[in-house]
Structure formats: C-alpha cells, structure tokens
Design a protein around this motif. Structure first.
Motif, PDB file in Angstrom:
ATOM      1  N   UNK A 449      43.962  49.607  76.276  1.00  0.00           N
ATOM      2  CA  UNK A 449      42.638  49.033  76.012  1.00  0.00           C
ATOM      3  C   UNK A 449      41.917  49.851  74.942  1.00  0.00           C
ATOM      4  N   UNK A 450      41.985  51.177  75.047  1.00  0.00           N
ATOM      5  CA  UNK A 450      41.355  52.060  74.067  1.00  0.00           C
ATOM      6  C   UNK A 450      41.932  51.822  72.681  1.00  0.00           C
ATOM      7  N   UNK A 451      43.261  51.685  72.595  1.00  0.00           N
ATOM      8  CA  UNK A 451      43.910  51.447  71.306  1.00  0.00           C
ATOM      9  C   UNK A 451      43.473  50.097  70.720  1.00  0.00           C
ATOM     10  N   UNK A 452      43.389  49.093  71.577  1.00  0.00           N
ATOM     11  CA  UNK A 452      42.988  47.768  71.123  1.00  0.00           C
ATOM     12  C   UNK A 452      41.550  47.776  70.587  1.00  0.00           C
ATOM     13  N   UNK A 453      40.677  48.509  71.282  1.00  0.00           N
ATOM     14  CA  UNK A 453      39.287  48.622  70.849  1.00  0.00           C
ATOM     15  C   UNK A 453      39.204  49.328  69.499  1.00  0.00           C
ATOM     16  N   UNK A 454      39.944  50.407  69.355  1.00  0.00           N
ATOM     17  CA  UNK A 454      39.961  51.169  68.100  1.00  0.00           C
ATOM     18  C   UNK A 454      40.425  50.283  66.937  1.00  0.00           C
ATOM     19  N   UNK A 455      41.487  49.512  67.187  1.00  0.00           N
ATOM     20  CA  UNK A 455      42.005  48.622  66.129  1.00  0.00           C
ATOM     21  C   UNK A 455      40.998  47.518  65.791  1.00  0.00           C
ATOM     22  N   UNK A 456      40.265  47.073  66.805  1.00  0.00           N
ATOM     23  CA  UNK A 456      39.251  46.040  66.574  1.00  0.00           C
ATOM     24  C   UNK A 456      38.123  46.579  65.709  1.00  0.00           C
ATOM     25  N   UNK A 457      37.736  47.830  65.980  1.00  0.00           N
ATOM     26  CA  UNK A 457      36.654  48.468  65.184  1.00  0.00           C
ATOM     27  C   UNK A 457      37.082  48.629  63.738  1.00  0.00           C
ATOM     28  N   UNK A 458      38.356  49.004  63.544  1.00  0.00           N
ATOM     29  CA  UNK A 458      38.866  49.182  62.180  1.00  0.00           C
ATOM     30  C   UNK A 458      38.827  47.880  61.404  1.00  0.00           C
TER      31      UNK A 458
END
Length: 458
Positions: A449-458
């Motif tokens: 979930x953390x990785x997905x959020x980070x990629x979404x922010x990018x």
C-alpha cells in the motif's frame, strides 16, 4: 683499491638484481594457488566423451498458475530437444507425468478460466521417458519431487525444492520476505531434498533499483542462507527472459566472493520458469554427464559440471554487460556452447561452438575479453594483475543465439576456510524479531500500500 671496490659493487648489484628477478618470477609462476574446476572430470572428446544434456529445473502447468496443461508442457520440452525436466508447480510436488499430483484448492480458478488439466497417457509417458515418442530416439528424464515453495507469498521470495517425497510440500504456504526464504530452505533440507533460490532480482525489485544486487545487506542475507544450509546449492542467475532478473549475475559474483572464503561454492542455475510455451526456449542448462539418469542429474546439480544458457537478456550499464539486450526465443538459432573448458596449471583453455565472443570474469570484473571462433582461447592467470586476490574465475560465451555461462572455477591458495557462525546478542535478537514481523502477510500488504501511494504521488 677504488677499481676493486667498483668491480665488487657491480658484481653485488648483479647478484641482487638476479635474486629479485628470480623472486619475482617465483611469485608469479610457482604453484602458490590451484584452480579447482567443476569440469575437471569431464571427458570432452573421444570414444568415452560425456554427453551434453539440455535440461530445465523450473516449470509450471495448470496445476498451479500456468495457462498450459502438464501434457502439453511436457511434450513441448520434449519436441524442443530437452533431455530432462523438473515440473515445479507452486506448492505442488511433482510426480510421474501420467499421475495426478496433489491438487490444491488455491488453483481451482483454472477451471473457471477454461484452462484444462491434462496428464500424459500411460503410453505417452512410456514413449517420452524412453525416447520413442515421435521417433526422437533420445529419452527425456522426469526429475520428480520438484516444488516451488511459498505458494501464498506476496513478495516473490520463492525457493525451488528438489527430490522431495511426493507427499511432502503440497500446500506449503510459507512466510513473506526473508523469513519465507529461510522457512522454505530449512523445510527442504529437513525433508532430505536440495534447493536453490529462485529469481532473487524479482524479490529485490532490481528493475527499479539495480544497485540492490550490490547492497552489502542483501549480499549478507543471501550469503548467510547459503552458508547455513548445505543443501541450498545456489541461486538462479538466469530466469525465463530475464525481465525481472537482468542483474542477478552480478549478485552471483558478489555471493561467490562472500561465500568462497568459507569454503562454500555458489552454483548458478538457469531455468525457463515457463508459464507459457514460448518461454520453454528461454533459459536452461546443459549438464555434462556420462549418462542421462536422475542420479547423475542430482550429482551434477551439486558439483556444478554444467553450463547456464539464456536466449534473452536485457542490456545494462554494469561492466559485465551485455550492453544491448537480445531475444532469440523460438528462433532456432544455435546457442553458444562450450566444447571444452579445461585447466592446466594456471592456464584456463576454452573451446566453443556458435560463439563469437568470450569473456573471463574474476571477482565481478572482466579480466579478459576476446573473439572466439573455432580456435581455442587460453588465459594464463599469472599474466593477470591482481590474481593473488581472486576467489574464482568464471567464463561467459556470447553468440548470435544467446549467452552461455560456466560455473565458477575456484582459486584455492591453500588457506583454511573461515568458520561460519550466526550473529548472537541483543542486536541479533532484535533483528530476528524484525524479520518475523516482515514475514507476516499484514506487513507485506501494508508495504505494498505504501509503495502504491508513493507511485501515485509521483
């Protein structure tokens, strides 16, 4: 008097220079180390020449997550000229190709997708394992007891077990991340099997972070597993078309340098990991054996008298290359292959077919690169700067049809191997606790979930 002193001085200088020259020659040419080759016993030519047997130790069917049924998969390998095959469905231990393995409820979705489950008939199994099917005249051996463990893992921390009893390992769920690796390797060892670590670059996510293969923590982690468990033979250095594992050869070099001082070789495996028919002609091995039998296959897995080959590899910027990617799957172009790799003193001699270039790699660095055709190529390690620090030398062939890797030829200076022991104390306890936490599904889901959020922010 002065003339006598001058003559004496010249004489003494000549003696000293001569001594230094002898000492220098001695340092470079005497047997202060030996090269231990896994191919030392191979008979390369002549009446009693060993066979070069093409095989694969990692493949899937509709009994786990492939779209191809077992009968079709086995026939495809046979028709491509394979000499042995291990079926390693996820948490399903391989049995005879005409017998039903332990079916897992997890893969019941295959029927919903319309994917059939099919075995070889008794007649087909007999014909393929004796070589009479399609009049091929050469059998394909079933390496039974294969199982890709951790079928419920979300973090791609997969381990292949081999030679397991048919009732062992079915439904093995495993743990996540580092804890999952150790649980699977220990399980295989406790049940009398052999194992290797699958596609480590996939777990390390080297597509987005290639330098992970050089991270000391990652090297120590995998290295300690290999040192702790004798039956864990090595890692996959080539897998399928190497889409997620393009840098695993570099990790292999690092693990060789980590483990060899302890006396543990790291075998480099190459497998198709096929879930589709096109990848049956991707990455595989060629075993040098007197005869194609299960016992000889098992022994060769352990002693390393085989070569790792791939039809497809990404380009990268690391020194050992290749600089440009290639993909010759299904092309029919002959792959490069050694016809000799021998050691004489401090000299390594190679001969090959269907190869244009050869490179010798020691401690992760290319020490020689040259063209190779029909002639032999010889490298004398005494002529190579820094040989006194080498742990190993391995050799790579490149050709129009792909790449072929040798196993490590070990440089032995006669020193006693280090003794491996696990870390103890408070820090080790806290570290092990953290590993257990990372081994839970909850942690892995949170991480994703953390990785997905980070990629979404990018």
């Amino acid at each position: 008097m002065n003339k006598f002193k001058k003559i004496l001085s010249i004489f003494m200088s000549a003696v000293m220079i001569s001594s230094v020259g002898v000492m220098g020659a001695s340092a470079n040419s005497t047997s202060d180390y030996t090269i231990k080759s896994p191919y030392a016993d191979v008979v390369w030519s002549g009446e009693n020449a060993w066979g070069a047997y093409r095989g694969n130790l990692h493949s899937h069917t509709t009994y786990s997550d492939s779209d191809i049924d077992l009968a079709s998969m086995v026939k495809e390998y046979y028709n491509l000229g394979y000499d042995f095959l291990a079926n390693t469905d996820h948490a399903v231990t391989g049995v005879e190709w005409n017998k039903e393995p332990d079916i897992q409820l997890l893969y019941s979705y295959q029927e919903l997708l319309g994917n059939k489950v099919a075995l070889l008939t008794d007649e087909e199994n007999e014909a393929i394992t004796t070589g009479t099917y399609n009049n091929r005249g050469r059998k394909m051996v079933n390496v039974m007891g294969g199982n890709e463990l951790n079928n419920l893992s979300l973090s791609k921390n997969h381990v292949n077990g081999f030679f397991l009893p048919s009732d062992v390992g079915n439904g093995f769920g495993g743990l996540e991340n580092e804890a999952g690796y150790e649980k699977a390797i220990k399980f295989v060892q406790d049940n009398g099997g052999l194992s290797h670590i699958n596609h480590p670059g996939d777990w390390l996510e080297t597509n987005s972070n290639p330098e992970a293969v050089n991270d000391p923590d990652n090297i120590e982690f995998f290295g300690n597993l290999l040192l702790k468990y004798d039956t864990c033979l090595g890692i996959e250095v080539l897998n399928e078309r190497n889409g997620t594992t393009g840098y695993d050869r570099i990790l292999w070099d690092n693990l060789l340098m980590y483990c060899l001082p302890y006396g543990k070789n790291v075998i480099g495996f190459s497998n198709t990991d096929a879930h589709s028919l096109i990848n049956c002609d991707s990455s595989f091995s060629v075993f040098m054996m007197e005869e194609n039998t299960v016992d000889n296959i098992k022994e060769t897995m352990q002693n390393g008298a085989f070569f790792a080959i791939t039809r497809a590899l990404r380009g990268n910027n690391f020194e050992i290359g290749p600089a440009e990617e290639f993909d010759t799957r299904g092309s029919g172009i002959p792959y490069p292959m050694f016809t000799e790799l021998s050691v004489d003193g401090h000299e390594i001699t190679a001969r090959a077919t269907d190869a244009q270039e050869i490179q010798f790699i020691a401690n992760g660095k290319v020490i020689s690169k040259q063209a190779i055709g029909n002639n032999a190529v010889t490298v004398n390690l005494d002529d190579v700067e820094g040989v006194e620090d080498f742990e190993y030398v391995r050799v790579e062939l490149k050709g129009e049809g792909g790449m072929c890797l040798s196993q490590a030829l070990i440089i032995d200076d006669g020193s006693e191997p280090l003794e491996f022991s696990e870390s103890k104390g408070l820090c080790a306890m806290l570290h092990n606790l953290f590993i257990k936490i990372k081994g839970t599904k909850l942690w892995t889901i949170f991480q994703e979930i953390v990785i997905a959020v980070k990629n979404k922010i990018k």
